[in-house]
Write a protein that holds these residues in place. Structure first.
Motif, short mmCIF file in Angstrom:
data_model
loop_
_atom_site.label_atom_id
_atom_site.label_comp_id
_atom_site.label_asym_id
_atom_site.label_seq_id
_atom_site.Cartn_x
_atom_site.Cartn_y
_atom_site.Cartn_z
N ALA A 106 -3.33 -14.78 -0.46
CA ALA A 106 -2.67 -14.30 0.76
C ALA A 106 -1.31 -13.68 0.44
CB ALA A 106 -2.52 -15.44 1.77
N ALA A 107 -0.53 -14.35 -0.39
CA ALA A 107 0.80 -13.82 -0.77
C ALA A 107 0.66 -12.50 -1.52
CB ALA A 107 1.56 -14.85 -1.61
N LEU A 108 -0.31 -12.42 -2.43
CA LEU A 108 -0.52 -11.18 -3.19
C LEU A 108 -0.95 -10.05 -2.28
CD1 LEU A 108 -2.20 -12.52 -6.44
CD2 LEU A 108 0.11 -11.54 -6.21
N ASN A 109 -1.78 -10.35 -1.30
CA ASN A 109 -2.18 -9.31 -0.34
C ASN A 109 -0.94 -8.75 0.36
OD1 ASN A 109 -4.90 -9.59 -0.94
ND2 ASN A 109 -5.32 -10.93 0.80
N GLU A 110 -0.06 -9.64 0.81
CA GLU A 110 1.16 -9.21 1.51
C GLU A 110 2.07 -8.42 0.57
OE1 GLU A 110 2.56 -13.00 2.84
OE2 GLU A 110 1.11 -13.08 4.48
N LEU A 111 2.23 -8.90 -0.65
CA LEU A 111 3.10 -8.22 -1.61
C LEU A 111 2.53 -6.86 -2.01
CD1 LEU A 111 4.06 -11.30 -3.80
CD2 LEU A 111 5.57 -10.05 -2.24
N ALA A 112 1.22 -6.78 -2.17
CA ALA A 112 0.57 -5.51 -2.53
C ALA A 112 0.73 -4.49 -1.39
CB ALA A 112 -0.90 -5.74 -2.85
N GLU A 113 0.61 -4.95 -0.15
CA GLU A 113 0.79 -4.05 1.01
C GLU A 113 2.18 -3.44 1.03
OE1 GLU A 113 -0.12 -6.14 4.63
OE2 GLU A 113 -2.20 -6.50 4.03
N GLN A 114 3.16 -4.19 0.52
CA GLN A 114 4.55 -3.72 0.49
C GLN A 114 4.88 -2.95 -0.79
OE1 GLN A 114 7.38 -6.91 1.51
NE2 GLN A 114 5.65 -8.02 2.37
N GLY A 115 3.90 -2.84 -1.69
CA GLY A 115 4.12 -2.13 -2.95
C GLY A 115 4.95 -2.91 -3.96
N LEU A 116 5.00 -4.23 -3.80
CA LEU A 116 5.82 -5.07 -4.69
C LEU A 116 5.04 -5.55 -5.91
CD1 LEU A 116 7.62 -7.13 -1.91
CD2 LEU A 116 8.39 -5.03 -3.03
N VAL A 117 3.72 -5.58 -5.80
CA VAL A 117 2.85 -5.93 -6.93
C VAL A 117 1.65 -4.98 -6.93
CG1 VAL A 117 3.49 -8.39 -6.90
CG2 VAL A 117 1.42 -7.63 -5.71
N GLU A 118 1.03 -4.88 -8.09
CA GLU A 118 -0.20 -4.11 -8.21
C GLU A 118 -1.26 -5.00 -8.84
OE1 GLU A 118 0.90 -0.83 -10.70
OE2 GLU A 118 1.61 0.37 -9.00
N ARG A 119 -2.50 -4.81 -8.40
CA ARG A 119 -3.63 -5.52 -9.00
C ARG A 119 -4.52 -4.49 -9.67
NH1 ARG A 119 -5.69 -9.10 -3.98
NH2 ARG A 119 -3.65 -9.19 -3.12
N SER A 120 -5.01 -4.86 -10.84
CA SER A 120 -5.96 -3.99 -11.53
C SER A 120 -7.00 -4.87 -12.22
CB SER A 120 -5.24 -3.11 -12.55
OG SER A 120 -4.53 -3.90 -13.47
N PRO A 121 -8.20 -4.34 -12.43
CA PRO A 121 -9.23 -5.14 -13.10
C PRO A 121 -8.78 -5.55 -14.51
CG PRO A 121 -10.17 -3.15 -12.13
CD PRO A 121 -8.69 -3.03 -12.03
N ASP A 122 -9.08 -6.78 -14.87
CA ASP A 122 -8.78 -7.28 -16.20
C ASP A 122 -9.73 -6.61 -17.19
OD1 ASP A 122 -8.58 -8.75 -18.58
OD2 ASP A 122 -8.25 -10.64 -17.53
N PRO A 123 -9.22 -5.91 -18.20
CA PRO A 123 -10.11 -5.22 -19.14
C PRO A 123 -11.02 -6.19 -19.92
CG PRO A 123 -7.80 -4.94 -19.77
CD PRO A 123 -7.82 -5.69 -18.48
N GLU A 124 -10.60 -7.45 -20.04
CA GLU A 124 -11.39 -8.44 -20.77
C GLU A 124 -12.42 -9.13 -19.89
OE1 GLU A 124 -8.79 -11.11 -22.86
OE2 GLU A 124 -7.62 -9.44 -23.68
#
Length: 145
Positions: free
Chosen positions: A71-89
């Motif tokens: 939930a926190a990451l969703n909120e932070l991502a919406e604000q452009g404070l964090v990014e999520r990307s697929p783990d290459p491993e």
């Protein structure tokens, strides 16, 4: 001013609980002024210190339950404070990274929390503040085992 029973004033557990409640209000108010919550600060601080990590790792380092981390990451991502990307491993996992905007927000939140700490610890000298912090850290470390 209301009087508190002496029995309560002699209990460190009661004193810690009352102080923690006051501290919680100070911190919540300081973070709210910047449009943030405690989980936001903890996630950003974790990513800043330890670098990109899986959501589960962020939760463990920040002491936040996985469902709350999401939930926190969703909120932070919406604000452009964090990014999520697929783990290459492991493509089933996401790696979370703090952004430059997230770093600026973290600095802003650090200032708000420093102000809250100052208000909380106002009656103590610098040496007393350091002693209190060391003793609380020791208690916490002991009870985390």
């Amino acid at each position: 001013m209301e009087q508190t029973p002496a029995r309560l004033l002699a209990l460190p557990s009661w004193l810690l609980t009352q102080t923690a409640a006051h501290t919680h209000r100070l911190v919540l108010d300081g973070l709210a002024e910047a449009g943030a919550r405690g989980h936001h600060y903890r996630v950003l601080a974790t990513l800043e210190e330890f670098g990109p990590a899986s959501q589960a790792t962020v939760g463990r380092h920040a002491g936040i339950h996985l469902s709350d981390v999401v939930a926190a990451l969703n909120e932070l991502a919406e604000q452009g404070l964090v990014e999520r990307s697929p783990d290459p491993e492991d493509r089933r996992r996401n790696v979370v990274t703090i952004t430059a905007t997230g770093r600026r927000q973290l600095k802003k939140l650090d200032k708000r929390l420093a102000k809250a700490q100052e208000e909380l610890l106002a009656p103590l000298s610098p040496d007393e503040r350091e002693q209190l912090t060391l003793m609380l850290a020791r208690l916490l470390e002991h009870h985390k085992r």
